[in-house]
Motif scaffolding. Structure first.
Motif, PDB file in Angstrom:
ATOM      1  N   TRP A 320       1.059  -0.680  -0.030  1.00  0.00           N
ATOM      2  CA  TRP A 320       0.072  -0.193   0.379  1.00  0.00           C
ATOM      3  C   TRP A 320       0.618   0.949  -0.136  1.00  0.00           C
ATOM      4  N   ALA A 327      -0.289   8.816  -4.248  1.00  0.00           N
ATOM      5  CA  ALA A 327      -1.429   9.778  -4.220  1.00  0.00           C
ATOM      6  C   ALA A 327      -1.099  11.273  -4.133  1.00  0.00           C
TER       7      ALA A 327
ATOM      8  N   ILE B  93     -14.364   9.985  -9.325  1.00  0.00           N
ATOM      9  CA  ILE B  93     -14.165   8.697  -9.338  1.00  0.00           C
ATOM     10  C   ILE B  93     -13.760   7.365  -8.682  1.00  0.00           C
ATOM     11  N   PHE B 141     -12.540  15.169   2.361  1.00  0.00           N
ATOM     12  CA  PHE B 141     -11.588  16.100   1.845  1.00  0.00           C
ATOM     13  C   PHE B 141     -11.404  15.766   0.295  1.00  0.00           C
ATOM     14  N   LEU B 158      -8.916  11.364  -8.436  1.00  0.00           N
ATOM     15  CA  LEU B 158      -8.129  10.826  -8.820  1.00  0.00           C
ATOM     16  C   LEU B 158      -7.050   9.922  -7.233  1.00  0.00           C
ATOM     17  N   ILE B 159      -6.533  11.177  -6.878  1.00  0.00           N
ATOM     18  CA  ILE B 159      -6.118  11.076  -5.580  1.00  0.00           C
ATOM     19  C   ILE B 159      -6.760   9.839  -4.763  1.00  0.00           C
ATOM     20  N   PHE B 161      -8.769   7.864  -5.817  1.00  0.00           N
ATOM     21  CA  PHE B 161      -8.694   6.274  -6.450  1.00  0.00           C
ATOM     22  C   PHE B 161      -7.686   5.723  -6.544  1.00  0.00           C
ATOM     23  N   THR B 162      -6.226   6.231  -6.392  1.00  0.00           N
ATOM     24  CA  THR B 162      -4.990   5.642  -6.236  1.00  0.00           C
ATOM     25  C   THR B 162      -5.192   5.129  -4.914  1.00  0.00           C
ATOM     26  N   ALA B 163      -5.138   5.993  -3.770  1.00  0.00           N
ATOM     27  CA  ALA B 163      -4.446   5.457  -2.643  1.00  0.00           C
ATOM     28  C   ALA B 163      -5.603   4.414  -1.625  1.00  0.00           C
ATOM     29  N   SER B 166      -5.205   0.457  -1.042  1.00  0.00           N
ATOM     30  CA  SER B 166      -4.039   0.803  -0.016  1.00  0.00           C
ATOM     31  C   SER B 166      -4.341   1.008   1.465  1.00  0.00           C
ATOM     32  N   ILE B 167      -5.686   2.538   1.281  1.00  0.00           N
ATOM     33  CA  ILE B 167      -5.596   2.548   2.769  1.00  0.00           C
ATOM     34  C   ILE B 167      -6.390   1.640   3.447  1.00  0.00           C
ATOM     35  N   ALA B 169      -7.208  -1.657   3.262  1.00  0.00           N
ATOM     36  CA  ALA B 169      -6.122  -3.005   3.552  1.00  0.00           C
ATOM     37  C   ALA B 169      -4.775  -1.945   4.822  1.00  0.00           C
ATOM     38  N   TRP B 170      -4.790  -1.077   4.565  1.00  0.00           N
ATOM     39  CA  TRP B 170      -3.711  -0.895   6.219  1.00  0.00           C
ATOM     40  C   TRP B 170      -4.717  -0.765   6.991  1.00  0.00           C
ATOM     41  N   ASN B 173      -4.647  -4.192   7.741  1.00  0.00           N
ATOM     42  CA  ASN B 173      -3.127  -4.078   8.643  1.00  0.00           C
ATOM     43  C   ASN B 173      -3.075  -5.583   7.269  1.00  0.00           C
ATOM     44  N   ASN B 174      -4.088  -5.465   6.479  1.00  0.00           N
ATOM     45  CA  ASN B 174      -3.660  -6.666   5.036  1.00  0.00           C
ATOM     46  C   ASN B 174      -4.508  -8.143   5.581  1.00  0.00           C
TER      47      ASN B 174
END
Lengths: 349, 361
Positions: A320, A327, B93, B141, B158-159, B161-163, B166-167, B169-170, B173-174
């Protein structure tokens, strides 16, 4: 750092009337060099070798080409989100063409170009002459390319074509650059043929946008469609050509990507359209149209992949962190751009 | 008699013309085409049977129920997306990614630190409310970037959308926490004793809420006026930045509701797959509803209908054994046909041709 630049450029803008395009371009280039210099100084080993820099180019040659096409569409005020899946479609079609249909490398190249041009013609016609929103048209294009890729072939496979493998293994050595490896041998730095194509595309488009009539028309249409129309510019044709150019470049970029990975897969280049948009934005192209530069886009791609490399060499390997950092970087650039432009507009008034 | 007939015919014709000109005509026509197509090819598409599920509870099954059920999240998102599109002239998006975040938060609250707890660690309502707050924060935000920093919506989102994924999953803790309690599954499946899937009720509740809000508050008026001309709205005493900001927060709320349904359906989460590409479908729903993606006037009912049309199309394609990977290609063709048919330029040309032919006769 950000206010420093804006103040500096604020003075410049009052003196020389620096344009939005140049202002954003300067920011991008400065940030890239500062970032890379920091990486070389603080992270050492991984970034000092010239090959580290050329590897960034090797890995991102296709993305550079895609992003340049994206920038042109964005300059005219449109968007094309089909380029990523179009790349996957080109890869898969070329792979099937080479391995199963006994095609040659030349016909595969023509096939890649043909797919790009075909997409460009349809999408350009729909956007320019039927006045459908580019987002929806390219959304449909994205869906279509995605589905077609799995219809052509649903599974990933490596290409075994001899001539193609030879092409894939071609290395162009950079004179005067190299490093000494652990065994004490001198290893010259190399780039893949795709990088040469990408650089040629950047130079050609830079010339087109700076001095070409069509290039100036792109800016005029993106800046203000109605005044462009009143100046006698054929707005529809310009928009059509922008989309045609973008998809054609996606076809070329698709083949470059294919040369880099040497396989066909439905998951190739997934999310490349968003990376291309992000690179264009970091490079100072604005989605509202009329502002942008392919040189900036080039540095945008480099910045994006440098930050990815920095994150992975910092040891933050959990999947991640890369995405979150990218981002954050897009966010930073956007806010800087918006603050700079807002300030500039205020100082004008 | 003949004298009487001609005027009635004319009014019928003009009425038809009025109907065609109305915005909601586009999704209705698309829906009708799909319905007629299915009727001709296989009328059993419309069969609804009352069966029993594994627990012995009565459940309705059939393609129509599947459509209504699966379209629920899309409908809820389309409501928020319509407001965002109208006010800011752009689209969010990041909804798929924020669904992953909100879903992850809900599961995190329910499971605590454990991956597969025997009992839930917190009441569902608490988890849902926290999910709402988090989703609204992410909406805020996006809204701040769009409204106050004046960044184009697609780029600003897009920010996230990208993160986003990942956030998500974080946050956990996946790990992939699983909720064992059957009560949690009610929101995405069936409540025992009620044969209609719960998401349908949730979607209807959302529609009623938004209908009441649009009827009794100035939200609809303000969003449209900001979308049409934000400068003149400012002169009329509306704060355009705040209205834009508000629509993104409302979309955040919609995202939280959709996330609850999504994670409840499978009682767990898959960060990279959950709600994938749903943002594209949601934007498509708004566009199919005939709303201009460049902002301004909107028709909420048309957007909602557009969402159902998309799900109808997806289900129809699945019924014909189209592989899920190849599905987008067919979808794209249908979308292009629908969009070309509803493009103002094409409609104008068609009506001109129609007139010319009439005159030639």
């Amino acid at each position: 750092m950000a206010p420093e630049i804006s103040v500096k450029n604020g003075k410049l803008s009052r003196r020389a009337g620096i344009s939005d395009t140049n202002l954003l371009l300067t920011i991008t280039i400065v940030v890239f060099f500062v970032m890379y210099a920091c990486a070389v100084i603080f992270l050492g080993s991984g970034f000092q070798k010239p090959q580290a820099f050329f590897n960034i180019l090797n890995d991102n040659a296709a993305l550079i080409i895609l992003s340049c096409g994206m920038s042109i569409v964005m300059i005219t005020g449109g968007i094309d989100i089909s380029v990523g899946t179009l790349t996957a479609l080109v890869c898969m079609s070329c792979a099937v063409h080479l391995d199963y249909n006994g095609g040659s490398v030349i016909t595969a190249m023509l096939l890649a170009l043909g797919i790009g041009v075909a997409f460009g013609l349809v999408q350009g016609y729909l956007v320019a002459y039927l006045e459908i929103q580019p987002f929806i048209v390219s959304l449909a294009g994205m869906f279509f390319a995605k589905g077609m890729t799995t219809i052509v072939n649903a599974t990933q496979f490596n290409v075994e074509h001899e001539a193609f493998k030879a092409l894939k293994a071609t290395r162009i050595y950079v004179p005067g650059m190299g490093s000494i490896n652990k065994l004490g041998k001198y290893v010259p730095a190399y780039v893949e043929p795709g990088v040469v194509v990408a650089l040629l595309v950047v130079i050609a488009l830079f010339i087109l946008l700076r001095w070409g009539k069509l290039g100036r028309n792109f800016y005029a249409v993106g800046g203000n469609m109605h005044s462009a129309n009143m100046l006698g510019i054929n707005v529809r044709r310009t928009k059509f050509l922008a989309h045609l150019l973008c998809s054609t470049l996606a076809g070329i970029g698709g083949f470059v990507y294919f040369m880099h990975v040497g396989s066909g897969s439905p998951s190739h280049a997934s999310g490349a359209e968003m990376n291309a948009i992000a690179s264009s934005i970091i490079g100072g192209t604005m989605l509202s149209g009329g502002v942008g530069n392919v040189v900036g886009t080039f540095f945008g791609v480099l910045s994006l992949s440098t930050i990815k490399n920095i994150v992975s060499s910092l040891g933050l390997d959990e999947a991640w962190w890369t995405n979150i950092t990218v981002a954050a970087m897009i966010c930073l650039f956007l806010v800087v751009q918006s603050v700079v432009l807002l300030r500039k507009n205020q100082s004008k008034q | 008699m003949t004298k009487l007939e001609t005027p009635t015919k004319k009014t019928l014709g003009t009425r038809l013309k009025e109907l065609v000109r109305q915005q909601i005509f586009i999704p209705i026509a698309a829906l009708l085409i799909l319905v007629v197509f299915n009727l001709i090819v296989d009328p059993s598409f419309f069969a609804i049977t009352l069966g029993q599920n594994n627990n012995g509870d009565p459940v309705l099954s059939g393609y129509l129920i599947t459509i209504l059920n699966n379209a629920s999240e899309l409908v809820i998102l389309a409501i928020g997306m319509t407001l965002v599109t109208s006010a800011s002239g752009g689209q969010d998006i990041s909804v798929g990614a924020t669904i992953a975040i909100a879903g992850s938060v809900i599961l995190r609250i329910l499971c605590g630190d454990q991956v597969r707890p025997e009992t839930m660690q917190a009441p569902i309502i608490v988890a849902f409310l926290v999910g709402c707050v988090v989703a609204m924060l992410f909406g805020a935000f996006n809204g701040t970037l769009v409204a106050y920093f004046k960044i184009q919506p697609m780029v600003a989102t897009l920010i996230m959308f990208t993160a986003g994924r990942s956030i998500a999953a974080w946050i956990n803790n996946n790990t992939l926490p699983i909720v064992n309690d059957p009560v949690f599954a009610y929101f995405g499946n069936f409540i025992p004793g009620i044969p209609v899937p719960t998401p349908v009720f949730i979607a209807i509740a959302c529609m009623i809420v938004i209908a009441l809000v649009l009827k009794f508050t100035t939200l609809g008026l303000y969003t449209q006026s900001v979308g049409i001309n934000s400068h003149s709205s400012r002169l009329n005493g509306i704060d355009p930045a705040f209205v834009k900001f508000l629509t993104y927060v409302i979309l955040g709320l919609c995202v939280a509701v959709a996330a609850l349904i999504k994670v409840s359906r499978i009682s767990t989460i898959n960060y990279s797959v959950i709600a994938k590409d749903i943002e594209m479908d949601a934007i498509l729903a708004v566009a199919l509803g005939g709303n201009a993606l460049s902002g301004g006037k909107f028709n909420m009912a048309a957007s909602i209908l557009g969402a159902y049309v998309i799900q109808f199309l997806t289900t129809t394609l699945y019924k014909f054994n189209v592989a899920s990977d190849a599905l987008p290609a067919y979808k794209a063709v249908v979308v292009i046909i629908l969009v070309v048919m509803s493009a103002p330029v094409v409609r104008e040309k068609l009506s001109k041709m129609w007139k010319a032919r009439k005159e030639a006769k």
